[in-house]
Write a protein that holds these residues in place. Structure first.
Motif: not given
Length: 409
Positions: A113-121
């Motif tokens: 649920g962390n906001a930056g995880v999707a962008g990092l992936r």
């Protein structure tokens, strides 16, 4: 007649394609309202896109707190080189640059649920990967080498830290993501080190226990041999009681010219000394074997923790609990047991200090106050693009009106 018509048509097309600055300016003036409207629309759209797609770039410098991997056995005269050797760093970078490893870290720490995880992936899956986000820092660069002419003695060019950067839609998200990246990199390095170290240590200690067992068997056989030899020598001394006083005739060597003698009593004494040494070697081997069995039990349980977790930090923090479970039913007043207990405690404390306390951000992650692209620059670019695009549309419309029918004819 047909040739004349073709010539006239070619002349008309040539005139149609001729450029006139006056006509162009007149056409632009007549279409000034359309140009102004188009420019305003494009500028507004560019400003809206700039505000909506604004990026804030956060940066941080992660410093490695010492030599990685830890050097347990080192020469005290040799100065320890901080950082990670380049060969090891390339291996670690290959591990933390993989999107599968990042997914394991996210699941292990429940960060979906962390906001930056999707962008990092998405960044990990891109062609550039982590190259633009994570940059190795060395104590000496090529420019430094030119200025210094040569490197100082007793120095190395290990990777001493990482420069981490990330751009996101909000300043807070960018800052949190840089911190998350730093934590992820350290976690991956720790996991890879302990994944290798625990398996290697377990195999090494298992082999050591077997070798010590063989050493004990060998020394027992030698001890039995010395005892048999001692009994024989005692019988010889008993048959020759005056041999102890024949120091001048002690047998040492026999040649064609002369003979040197050694008394049976001296033989007996040397045999007893050798038997004593064999007995002491058995005691030392049994002591080391007991300690090795304790270490093997510890590494057995540590391997189970490693196989159940994909987080280096989790494994590192769990090792102290593993140690307590191994020694909970052991007598810590026994110096043999206490020595192993202290040894494992020191290793764990040093690892936590190195990886979780000394290895840290010494600069950043920064909280950016301004966008990576300024609003004024975006407005200027949008204005110029809108003006040019609207002007070309007006000129194209006028040209088509004036020459469309001629071309069609």
């Amino acid at each position: 007649m047909e040739k004349l018509d073709n010539s006239k048509q070619t002349d008309d097309l040539g005139n149609a394609g001729a450029f006139s600055l006056t006509d162009t300016l007149v056409a632009l003036w007549r279409g000034r309202r359309a140009i102004a409207a188009g420019t305003v629309l494009v500028t507004a759209a560019g400003a809206a896109a700039s505000l909506y797609l604004a990026q804030y770039k956060s940066e941080g410098f992660l410093q490695f707190g010492g030599a990685i991997p830890m050097q347990k056995e080192k020469n005290p005269r040799e100065k320890e080189s901080p950082g990670i050797p380049l060969a090891d760093y390339k291996r670690f970078a290959a591990a933390f640059g993989a999107v599968d490893r990042f997914d394991q870290f996210v699941r292990q720490n429940k960060l979906e649920g962390n906001a930056g995880v999707a962008g990092l992936r998405l960044a990990f899956a891109s062609n550039d990967g982590t190259a633009k986000m994570i940059e190795a820092v060395y104590p000496f660069t090529k420019l430094d080498a030119k200025d210094l002419m040569e490197q100082p003695k007793d120095s190395s060019n290990n990777v001493i830290g990482l420069r981490i950067s990330y751009a996101a839609g909000s300043a807070e998200n960018a800052q949190r993501t840089v911190g998350l990246l730093g934590r992820y990199v350290v976690d991956s390095i720790v996991y890879l080190i302990y994944s290798d170290n625990l398996r290697f240590k377990h195999s090494e200690i298992t082999s050591r226990v077997t070798k010590l067992d063989n050493d004990i068997i060998d020394n027992k056989e030698r001890l039995e041999e010395y005892r048999r030899r001692g009994e024989s020598l005692r019988q010889i001394v008993g048959r020759h009681p005056d041999s102890a006083g024949q120091a001048a005739r002690q047998v040492v060597s026999v040649t064609e010219e002369n003979a040197r003698f050694l008394s049976p009593v001296t033989h007996l004494m040397s045999t007893e000394v050798e038997a004593s040494n064999a007995s002491e070697a058995i005691v030392r081997a049994r002591r080391e074997q007991r300690q090795s069995l304790l270490r093997r039990d510890y590494y057995d349980r540590a391997k189970q923790v490693l196989e159940a977790s994909k987080s280096g930090e989790s494994v590192l923090r769990a090792l102290d609990a593993v140690k307590e479970s191994v020694f909970k039913d052991k007598d810590l007043k026994d110096e043999l047991v206490k020595e192993v207990y202290n040894e494992i405690s020191i290793d764990n404390q040093n690892a936590i200090s190195l990886f979780l306390e000394k290895t840290r951000f010494i600069a950043g992650p920064s909280l950016p106050e301004n966008r990576s692209t300024r609003l004024s620059s975006a407005l200027m670019s949008s204005f110029l693009f809108g003006l040019l695009f609207s002007s070309l549309l007006v000129l194209g419309r006028n040209w088509w009106r004036a020459n469309g029918q001629k071309i069609g004819a």
